[in-house]
Write a protein that holds these residues in place. Sequence first.
Motif, PDB file in Angstrom:
ATOM      1  N   GLN A 102      -0.858  27.654  79.616  1.00 37.68           N
ATOM      2  CA  GLN A 102      -1.732  26.484  79.648  1.00 37.68           C
ATOM      3  C   GLN A 102      -3.166  26.943  79.457  1.00 37.68           C
ATOM      4  OE1 GLN A 102      -0.207  23.067  79.755  1.00 37.68           O
ATOM      5  NE2 GLN A 102      -1.433  22.792  81.597  1.00 37.68           N
ATOM      6  N   HIS A 103      -3.873  26.261  78.582  1.00 37.58           N
ATOM      7  CA  HIS A 103      -5.279  26.562  78.344  1.00 37.58           C
ATOM      8  C   HIS A 103      -6.071  25.355  78.833  1.00 37.58           C
ATOM      9  CE1 HIS A 103      -8.755  27.106  75.297  1.00 37.58           C
ATOM     10  NE2 HIS A 103      -8.948  27.909  76.304  1.00 37.58           N
ATOM     11  N   VAL A 104      -6.970  25.578  79.779  1.00 35.43           N
ATOM     12  CA  VAL A 104      -7.778  24.468  80.278  1.00 35.43           C
ATOM     13  C   VAL A 104      -9.218  24.707  79.840  1.00 35.43           C
ATOM     14  CG1 VAL A 104      -8.485  23.130  82.296  1.00 35.43           C
ATOM     15  CG2 VAL A 104      -6.250  24.259  82.276  1.00 35.43           C
ATOM     16  N   MET A 105      -9.688  23.855  78.929  1.00 30.59           N
ATOM     17  CA  MET A 105     -11.047  24.036  78.420  1.00 30.59           C
ATOM     18  C   MET A 105     -11.882  22.817  78.776  1.00 30.59           C
ATOM     19  SD  MET A 105     -12.364  25.617  74.971  1.00 30.59           S
ATOM     20  CE  MET A 105     -13.000  24.605  73.660  1.00 30.59           C
ATOM     21  N   ASN A 106     -12.986  23.049  79.439  1.00 30.16           N
ATOM     22  CA  ASN A 106     -13.834  21.947  79.939  1.00 30.16           C
ATOM     23  C   ASN A 106     -12.978  20.916  80.672  1.00 30.16           C
ATOM     24  OD1 ASN A 106     -15.959  23.264  78.553  1.00 30.16           O
ATOM     25  ND2 ASN A 106     -15.382  22.218  76.661  1.00 30.16           N
ATOM     26  N   ASN A 107     -12.085  21.416  81.481  1.00 39.92           N
ATOM     27  CA  ASN A 107     -11.144  20.612  82.285  1.00 39.92           C
ATOM     28  C   ASN A 107     -10.030  19.946  81.496  1.00 39.92           C
ATOM     29  OD1 ASN A 107     -12.497  21.068  84.751  1.00 39.92           O
ATOM     30  ND2 ASN A 107     -13.996  19.518  84.161  1.00 39.92           N
ATOM     31  N   VAL A 108      -9.979  20.137  80.199  1.00 35.88           N
ATOM     32  CA  VAL A 108      -8.915  19.498  79.422  1.00 35.88           C
ATOM     33  C   VAL A 108      -7.791  20.508  79.170  1.00 35.88           C
ATOM     34  CG1 VAL A 108      -8.347  18.334  77.254  1.00 35.88           C
ATOM     35  CG2 VAL A 108     -10.603  18.015  78.279  1.00 35.88           C
ATOM     36  N   PRO A 109      -6.593  20.239  79.705  1.00 37.70           N
ATOM     37  CA  PRO A 109      -5.497  21.189  79.506  1.00 37.70           C
ATOM     38  C   PRO A 109      -4.760  21.003  78.179  1.00 37.70           C
ATOM     39  CG  PRO A 109      -4.850  19.495  81.087  1.00 37.70           C
ATOM     40  CD  PRO A 109      -6.219  19.120  80.581  1.00 37.70           C
ATOM     41  N   SER A 138       0.964  27.693  72.286  1.00 45.77           N
ATOM     42  CA  SER A 138       2.120  28.340  71.673  1.00 45.77           C
ATOM     43  C   SER A 138       1.644  29.043  70.410  1.00 45.77           C
ATOM     44  CB  SER A 138       3.221  27.317  71.384  1.00 45.77           C
ATOM     45  OG  SER A 138       2.712  26.217  70.668  1.00 45.77           O
ATOM     46  N   GLN A 139       2.543  29.810  69.818  1.00 49.78           N
ATOM     47  CA  GLN A 139       2.176  30.668  68.678  1.00 49.78           C
ATOM     48  C   GLN A 139       1.420  29.942  67.568  1.00 49.78           C
ATOM     49  OE1 GLN A 139       6.297  31.685  67.899  1.00 49.78           O
ATOM     50  NE2 GLN A 139       6.136  30.718  65.912  1.00 49.78           N
ATOM     51  N   ASN A 140       0.540  30.696  66.909  1.00 48.21           N
ATOM     52  CA  ASN A 140      -0.247  30.204  65.765  1.00 48.21           C
ATOM     53  C   ASN A 140      -1.315  29.163  66.123  1.00 48.21           C
ATOM     54  OD1 ASN A 140       2.005  31.605  64.765  1.00 48.21           O
ATOM     55  ND2 ASN A 140       1.886  30.570  62.800  1.00 48.21           N
ATOM     56  N   TYR A 141      -1.612  29.062  67.390  1.00 50.45           N
ATOM     57  CA  TYR A 141      -2.644  28.129  67.836  1.00 50.45           C
ATOM     58  C   TYR A 141      -3.989  28.862  67.840  1.00 50.45           C
ATOM     59  CZ  TYR A 141      -5.038  24.946  71.128  1.00 50.45           C
ATOM     60  OH  TYR A 141      -5.905  24.083  71.743  1.00 50.45           O
ATOM     61  N   ILE A 142      -4.996  28.187  67.320  1.00 54.17           N
ATOM     62  CA  ILE A 142      -6.341  28.758  67.272  1.00 54.17           C
ATOM     63  C   ILE A 142      -7.288  27.843  68.017  1.00 54.17           C
ATOM     64  CG2 ILE A 142      -8.279  29.389  65.743  1.00 54.17           C
ATOM     65  CD1 ILE A 142      -6.109  30.957  64.714  1.00 54.17           C
ATOM     66  N   CYS A 143      -8.143  28.410  68.821  1.00 57.51           N
ATOM     67  CA  CYS A 143      -9.146  27.585  69.480  1.00 57.51           C
ATOM     68  C   CYS A 143     -10.524  28.234  69.354  1.00 57.51           C
ATOM     69  CB  CYS A 143      -8.782  27.368  70.941  1.00 57.51           C
ATOM     70  SG  CYS A 143      -9.877  26.209  71.764  1.00 57.51           S
ATOM     71  N   GLU A 158     -18.169  19.807  68.436  1.00 59.47           N
ATOM     72  CA  GLU A 158     -17.022  19.126  67.840  1.00 59.47           C
ATOM     73  C   GLU A 158     -15.838  19.075  68.805  1.00 59.47           C
ATOM     74  OE1 GLU A 158     -16.835  19.906  63.738  1.00 59.47           O
ATOM     75  OE2 GLU A 158     -14.687  19.487  63.655  1.00 59.47           O
ATOM     76  N   GLN A 159     -15.212  17.899  68.886  1.00 54.22           N
ATOM     77  CA  GLN A 159     -14.052  17.724  69.762  1.00 54.22           C
ATOM     78  C   GLN A 159     -12.847  18.457  69.184  1.00 54.22           C
ATOM     79  OE1 GLN A 159     -13.614  15.631  72.572  1.00 54.22           O
ATOM     80  NE2 GLN A 159     -15.854  15.487  72.628  1.00 54.22           N
ATOM     81  N   ASN A 160     -12.819  18.415  67.861  1.00 57.76           N
ATOM     82  CA  ASN A 160     -11.676  18.947  67.156  1.00 57.76           C
ATOM     83  C   ASN A 160     -11.822  20.453  66.938  1.00 57.76           C
ATOM     84  OD1 ASN A 160      -9.349  18.839  65.751  1.00 57.76           O
ATOM     85  ND2 ASN A 160     -10.107  17.444  64.153  1.00 57.76           N
ATOM     86  N   ASN A 161     -11.587  21.220  67.990  1.00 53.63           N
ATOM     87  CA  ASN A 161     -11.895  22.639  67.892  1.00 53.63           C
ATOM     88  C   ASN A 161     -10.661  23.530  67.995  1.00 53.63           C
ATOM     89  OD1 ASN A 161     -11.320  22.073  70.463  1.00 53.63           O
ATOM     90  ND2 ASN A 161     -13.369  22.476  71.274  1.00 53.63           N
ATOM     91  N   SER A 162      -9.491  22.930  67.806  1.00 52.01           N
ATOM     92  CA  SER A 162      -8.293  23.760  67.833  1.00 52.01           C
ATOM     93  C   SER A 162      -7.293  23.256  66.801  1.00 52.01           C
ATOM     94  CB  SER A 162      -7.670  23.733  69.226  1.00 52.01           C
ATOM     95  OG  SER A 162      -7.251  22.429  69.533  1.00 52.01           O
ATOM     96  N   TRP A 163      -6.471  24.154  66.311  1.00 52.48           N
ATOM     97  CA  TRP A 163      -5.501  23.765  65.287  1.00 52.48           C
ATOM     98  C   TRP A 163      -4.409  24.836  65.175  1.00 52.48           C
ATOM     99  CZ3 TRP A 163     -10.460  25.501  64.360  1.00 52.48           C
ATOM    100  CH2 TRP A 163     -10.636  26.611  63.510  1.00 52.48           C
ATOM    101  N   TYR A 164      -3.395  24.536  64.384  1.00 52.77           N
ATOM    102  CA  TYR A 164      -2.314  25.496  64.136  1.00 52.77           C
ATOM    103  C   TYR A 164      -2.449  26.063  62.732  1.00 52.77           C
ATOM    104  CZ  TYR A 164      -0.177  23.859  68.379  1.00 52.77           C
ATOM    105  OH  TYR A 164       0.051  23.563  69.691  1.00 52.77           O
ATOM    106  N   VAL A 165      -2.074  27.327  62.597  1.00 51.89           N
ATOM    107  CA  VAL A 165      -2.203  28.002  61.312  1.00 51.89           C
ATOM    108  C   VAL A 165      -0.813  28.331  60.770  1.00 51.89           C
ATOM    109  CG1 VAL A 165      -3.001  30.138  60.237  1.00 51.89           C
ATOM    110  CG2 VAL A 165      -4.468  28.935  61.846  1.00 51.89           C
ATOM    111  N   ALA A 166      -0.620  28.083  59.487  1.00 50.00           N
ATOM    112  CA  ALA A 166       0.671  28.357  58.850  1.00 50.00           C
ATOM    113  C   ALA A 166       1.038  29.840  58.989  1.00 50.00           C
ATOM    114  CB  ALA A 166       0.595  27.984  57.375  1.00 50.00           C
TER     115      ALA A 166
END
Length: 273
Positions: free
Chosen positions: A52-59, A63-68, A111-119
Amino acid sequence: MIIMKMFQLNSDEFFEHSDAAVSTEVRAPQENYPEHSHDFYELMIVTKGAGQHVMNNVPTNLSQNYICYVSPRDRHLLEEVDNLYLTNVLFKKTKLSYSPLLKHLLPRDDEQNNSWYVASENMKRVNLLVDQLQQESQLDTLESRLMSEALFQQLVVEISRGRLTAQSNDEQDNCILKIIDWIQINYQQEFHVGDISERFNISSRTLSRKIKQVTNLSFNNYIHRVRINKAMDLLHYSEMSITDIAFHVGYKDSNYFSTKFKRFTSRSPSDFR
Ligand code: RM4
Ligand code: NI
């Protein structure tokens, strides 16, 4: 109760020398890690395992290939790690003499959208770049500094090109990543394994197996985990009532929601708030 003060990590400790712009910290595995901020930027790249990643209180569930992308404004922590492997690519914007184009590929700090999955194909190249970067960033020569920046730029290009969207990249490998991404956006809807397997053209058995493999949770528990995470966010940052939150995150019965909430967090929604 012991209250730990949030702490800040300083670049002096993590960079080879004060002018170094890039550094890497490979965590294989990453242990649970308390809340902190940094005076540098961090790209957190998950290579395997769960947590679990909790960033600025948001959990969020990792899982694999996740970038933040973590900026010096953010604070974050890691908990419930389960064989979690990650690579932190640390950088100082002020020291990077990078191409002005690069800023278009990185999120803005607010930006709120600061994480994503990579192929997966891109992730392979990311891992190779990280290996090289790890070596170069330990040397204090002009060549190595330049090389580190060049590698960093390539890495940013890979994680940007590989960014998965529901439409992109039809490789089998990426199907499960797309599904995970989809669930994290559409958790409010009612759906069952069958709905998703149909939508993504994969058998229900394979879907359940892969979810388990990637998140270490069963399909149902994974959905609950995502919903409970969103509920924690709302409990923290909104004024919505607990009943409204329960509905909002996809539960029809707020008692059932409370039971699940307690199972995942060991607290009731009102205690948590
Ligand atoms: C820790 C953890 C933190 C990171 C530091 C460098 O193990 O991953 O998030 O900031 O390393
Ligand atoms: Ni950090």
